[in-house]
Design a protein around this motif. Structure first.
Motif, short mmCIF file in Angstrom:
data_model
loop_
_atom_site.label_atom_id
_atom_site.label_comp_id
_atom_site.label_asym_id
_atom_site.label_seq_id
_atom_site.Cartn_x
_atom_site.Cartn_y
_atom_site.Cartn_z
N GLN A 69 -12.95 -38.75 35.42
CA GLN A 69 -11.86 -39.64 35.03
C GLN A 69 -11.00 -38.98 33.97
OE1 GLN A 69 -13.63 -43.29 33.73
NE2 GLN A 69 -14.28 -43.89 35.78
N ALA A 70 -9.70 -39.20 34.08
CA ALA A 70 -8.77 -38.64 33.10
C ALA A 70 -8.81 -39.45 31.82
CB ALA A 70 -7.36 -38.65 33.67
N ARG A 71 -8.83 -38.75 30.70
CA ARG A 71 -8.80 -39.41 29.40
C ARG A 71 -7.38 -39.66 28.99
NH1 ARG A 71 -12.13 -36.29 24.90
NH2 ARG A 71 -10.01 -35.88 24.31
N PRO A 72 -7.06 -40.85 28.48
CA PRO A 72 -5.71 -41.11 28.02
C PRO A 72 -5.41 -40.28 26.77
CG PRO A 72 -7.11 -42.96 27.50
CD PRO A 72 -7.92 -42.02 28.33
#
Length: 79
Positions: A69-72
């Motif tokens: 998952q991409a981290r904000p």
């Protein structure tokens, strides 16, 4: 006077911890492992070794999914 209240408080705290420990010990063991959504079998079956390997595999899959998952990124606004 204050020692009496302190001693009574200590006894009450120990009684509460004892009651909670007894309830935890009597709790069903199935509640200790949360069901993994999306897993083919929520409760492991087979020998203890098979159960351990299945749980390890589920944790590994969850960690891999979380790592993908991409981290904000925080907004870097200079003032």
């Amino acid at each position: 006077m204050f020692r009496t209240f302190g001693l009574i408080g200590l006894v009450v705290a120990l009684a509460i911890v004892a009651v909670l420990a007894r309830r935890q010990a009597q709790a069903p063991q199935a509640a200790a492992l949360p069901a993994v959504p999306g897993s083919p079998a929520s409760a492991p079956t087979g020998s203890v070794r098979d159960q351990s390997q299945q749980i390890q595999q589920q944790v590994r899959q969850q960690m891999d999914a979380l790592m993908q998952q991409a981290r904000p990124m925080p907004d870097d606004e200079s003032k």
